[in-house]
Write a protein that holds these residues in place. Structure first.
Motif, PDB file in Angstrom:
ATOM      1  N   GLN A 121       1.037  -1.251   0.055  1.00  0.00           N
ATOM      2  CA  GLN A 121      -0.371   0.168  -0.049  1.00  0.00           C
ATOM      3  C   GLN A 121       1.066   1.236  -0.083  1.00  0.00           C
ATOM      4  OE1 GLN A 121      -2.587  -0.897   3.882  1.00  0.00           O
ATOM      5  NE2 GLN A 121      -3.976  -0.858   2.557  1.00  0.00           N
ATOM      6  N   LEU A 122       1.600   0.966   0.608  1.00  0.00           N
ATOM      7  CA  LEU A 122       2.872   2.174   1.149  1.00  0.00           C
ATOM      8  C   LEU A 122       3.585   2.721  -0.512  1.00  0.00           C
ATOM      9  CD1 LEU A 122       4.157   4.872   2.274  1.00  0.00           C
ATOM     10  CD2 LEU A 122       5.701   3.196   3.516  1.00  0.00           C
ATOM     11  N   LEU A 123       3.764   1.425  -0.321  1.00  0.00           N
ATOM     12  CA  LEU A 123       4.847   1.339  -2.126  1.00  0.00           C
ATOM     13  C   LEU A 123       4.022   1.484  -3.021  1.00  0.00           C
ATOM     14  CD1 LEU A 123       7.587   0.713  -3.139  1.00  0.00           C
ATOM     15  CD2 LEU A 123       6.053  -2.258  -4.260  1.00  0.00           C
ATOM     16  N   ALA A 124       2.642   0.988  -3.681  1.00  0.00           N
ATOM     17  CA  ALA A 124       2.116   1.798  -4.976  1.00  0.00           C
ATOM     18  C   ALA A 124       1.288   3.504  -4.041  1.00  0.00           C
ATOM     19  CB  ALA A 124       0.357   1.242  -3.988  1.00  0.00           C
ATOM     20  N   ALA A 125       1.321   4.192  -2.976  1.00  0.00           N
ATOM     21  CA  ALA A 125       0.963   5.658  -3.198  1.00  0.00           C
ATOM     22  C   ALA A 125       2.293   5.895  -3.469  1.00  0.00           C
ATOM     23  CB  ALA A 125       0.251   5.268  -1.387  1.00  0.00           C
ATOM     24  N   SER A 135       3.817  -9.022  -5.229  1.00  0.00           N
ATOM     25  CA  SER A 135       2.671  -9.790  -4.206  1.00  0.00           C
ATOM     26  C   SER A 135       2.525  -8.670  -3.255  1.00  0.00           C
ATOM     27  CB  SER A 135       3.476 -10.783  -4.352  1.00  0.00           C
ATOM     28  OG  SER A 135       3.073 -11.503  -3.243  1.00  0.00           O
ATOM     29  N   ALA A 136       1.794  -9.622  -2.478  1.00  0.00           N
ATOM     30  CA  ALA A 136       1.008  -8.472  -1.673  1.00  0.00           C
ATOM     31  C   ALA A 136      -0.101  -9.431  -1.189  1.00  0.00           C
ATOM     32  CB  ALA A 136       1.224  -7.606  -1.305  1.00  0.00           C
ATOM     33  N   TYR A 137      -0.722  -9.424   0.194  1.00  0.00           N
ATOM     34  CA  TYR A 137      -1.218  -9.826   1.199  1.00  0.00           C
ATOM     35  C   TYR A 137      -2.588  -9.503  -0.337  1.00  0.00           C
ATOM     36  CZ  TYR A 137      -5.150 -11.499   4.064  1.00  0.00           C
ATOM     37  OH  TYR A 137      -6.920 -12.498   4.642  1.00  0.00           O
ATOM     38  N   CYS A 140      -4.328  -6.241  -0.958  1.00  0.00           N
ATOM     39  CA  CYS A 140      -3.852  -5.221  -1.800  1.00  0.00           C
ATOM     40  C   CYS A 140      -3.815  -5.474  -2.956  1.00  0.00           C
ATOM     41  CB  CYS A 140      -2.477  -5.466  -0.799  1.00  0.00           C
ATOM     42  SG  CYS A 140      -2.140  -4.912   1.184  1.00  0.00           S
ATOM     43  N   GLU A 141      -4.295  -6.654  -3.712  1.00  0.00           N
ATOM     44  CA  GLU A 141      -4.628  -6.820  -5.450  1.00  0.00           C
ATOM     45  C   GLU A 141      -4.576  -5.208  -5.323  1.00  0.00           C
ATOM     46  OE1 GLU A 141      -5.498  -8.898  -8.010  1.00  0.00           O
ATOM     47  OE2 GLU A 141      -6.406 -10.112  -6.445  1.00  0.00           O
ATOM     48  N   PRO A 142      -5.777  -4.774  -5.352  1.00  0.00           N
ATOM     49  CA  PRO A 142      -6.817  -4.019  -5.960  1.00  0.00           C
ATOM     50  C   PRO A 142      -5.319  -2.435  -5.745  1.00  0.00           C
ATOM     51  CG  PRO A 142      -8.358  -4.331  -4.542  1.00  0.00           C
ATOM     52  CD  PRO A 142      -6.882  -5.241  -3.885  1.00  0.00           C
ATOM     53  N   ASP A 143      -4.859  -2.181  -4.472  1.00  0.00           N
ATOM     54  CA  ASP A 143      -3.170  -1.118  -4.958  1.00  0.00           C
ATOM     55  C   ASP A 143      -2.786  -0.816  -5.752  1.00  0.00           C
ATOM     56  OD1 ASP A 143      -4.404   0.537  -1.320  1.00  0.00           O
ATOM     57  OD2 ASP A 143      -4.979  -1.655  -1.620  1.00  0.00           O
ATOM     58  N   VAL A 144      -2.435  -2.777  -5.619  1.00  0.00           N
ATOM     59  CA  VAL A 144      -1.098  -2.869  -6.718  1.00  0.00           C
ATOM     60  C   VAL A 144      -1.912  -2.684  -8.092  1.00  0.00           C
ATOM     61  CG1 VAL A 144       0.160  -4.395  -7.866  1.00  0.00           C
ATOM     62  CG2 VAL A 144      -0.165  -4.429  -5.319  1.00  0.00           C
ATOM     63  N   GLY A 148      -0.719   0.685 -11.380  1.00  0.00           N
ATOM     64  CA  GLY A 148      -0.281  -0.137 -12.424  1.00  0.00           C
ATOM     65  C   GLY A 148       0.379  -1.685 -12.260  1.00  0.00           C
ATOM     66  N   GLY A 149       0.906  -1.735 -11.934  1.00  0.00           N
ATOM     67  CA  GLY A 149       1.488  -3.397 -11.761  1.00  0.00           C
ATOM     68  C   GLY A 149       0.669  -4.301 -11.632  1.00  0.00           C
ATOM     69  N   ASP A 150       1.480  -5.422 -11.975  1.00  0.00           N
ATOM     70  CA  ASP A 150       0.982  -6.362 -12.548  1.00  0.00           C
ATOM     71  C   ASP A 150       0.627  -7.359 -11.006  1.00  0.00           C
ATOM     72  OD1 ASP A 150       0.427  -9.225 -13.176  1.00  0.00           O
ATOM     73  OD2 ASP A 150       2.947  -9.627 -13.670  1.00  0.00           O
ATOM     74  N   PHE A 151      -0.092  -8.059 -10.573  1.00  0.00           N
ATOM     75  CA  PHE A 151      -0.521  -8.324  -9.364  1.00  0.00           C
ATOM     76  C   PHE A 151       0.606  -9.796  -9.675  1.00  0.00           C
ATOM     77  CE2 PHE A 151      -2.793 -10.432  -5.352  1.00  0.00           C
ATOM     78  CZ  PHE A 151      -1.822  -9.938  -4.225  1.00  0.00           C
ATOM     79  N   ALA A 152       1.455 -10.630  -8.162  1.00  0.00           N
ATOM     80  CA  ALA A 152       1.402 -11.914  -8.915  1.00  0.00           C
ATOM     81  C   ALA A 152       0.997 -12.462  -6.912  1.00  0.00           C
ATOM     82  CB  ALA A 152       2.792 -11.314  -7.978  1.00  0.00           C
TER      83      ALA A 152
END
Length: 186
Positions: A121-125, A135-137, A140-144, A148-152
């Motif tokens: 969340q911090l990185l995406a902001a 990857s993330a919990y 947090c997929e919507p944040d990633v 613009g990231g590709d959620f793993a």
């Protein structure tokens, strides 16, 4: 060895601050843990997140983690890498422009970053995640994706390296996450 910055806040996930803080030091790296509005010697409260078969993790009181550096005296240019633990702290730390500027420094200078769980969340902001697999919990997929990231969507005990960043879904991934991060630091 590397000099690392770890950004924390109250209710950071207990294992996600304690384990990397201690393990990275055991590997010979220097780790400075900071929190906005707090000084060296102050502490942050931690929370323990556990996976017990419910629809989401459970949360229990953790420990008091003592900071060993002062946020306002920290210059990210003095560090070789960044560690962003999860928990509830990233949710409100992302509202602090000074924290976002610190994160941007590491991205802009292509320094290694280790991010776990809600740390995304911090990185995406702070930055666009375009071109990165993160990857993330799972919550947090919507944040990633919005960044613009590709959620793993990987196993809870797995980690993924994308460029100079290592990410993982949660603390069960510590062995793989820390191994991959340490490889980036070498």
């Amino acid at each position: 060895m590397a000099r690392l910055l770890l950004i924390a806040g109250d209710f950071v996930e207990d294992y996600e601050i304690m384990v990397p803080y201690q393990a990275l030091q055991a590997l010979g790296h220097g780790v400075d843990a900071v929190c906005p509005e707090k000084r060296e010697g102050d502490s942050v409260k931690t929370a323990i997140h556990d996976f017990e078969g419910d629809q989401t993790y459970t949360e229990k009181p953790g420990h008091h983690f003592t900071l060993n550096a002062t946020f306002s005296e920290t210059d990210p240019a003095d560090y070789d890498g960044l560690v962003i633990p999860g928990g509830r702290a990233p949710e409100y730390l992302r509202l602090d422009e000074r924290v976002l500027d610190m994160v941007r420094h590491f991205v802009d200078h292509e320094k290694p970053i280790a991010v776990i769980c809600h740390g995304a969340q911090l990185l995406a902001a702070a930055v666009s995640l375009e071109g990165w697999r993160v990857s993330a919990y799972p919550a947090c997929e919507p944040d990633v994706r919005l960044a613009g990231g590709d959620f793993a969507a990987i196993g809870v005990d797995q980690a993924i390296t994308s460029g100079k960043m290592v990410s993982a879904p949660a603390w069960p991934a510590h062995p793989e996450w820390l191994k991959q991060f340490n490889a980036l630091l070498e």
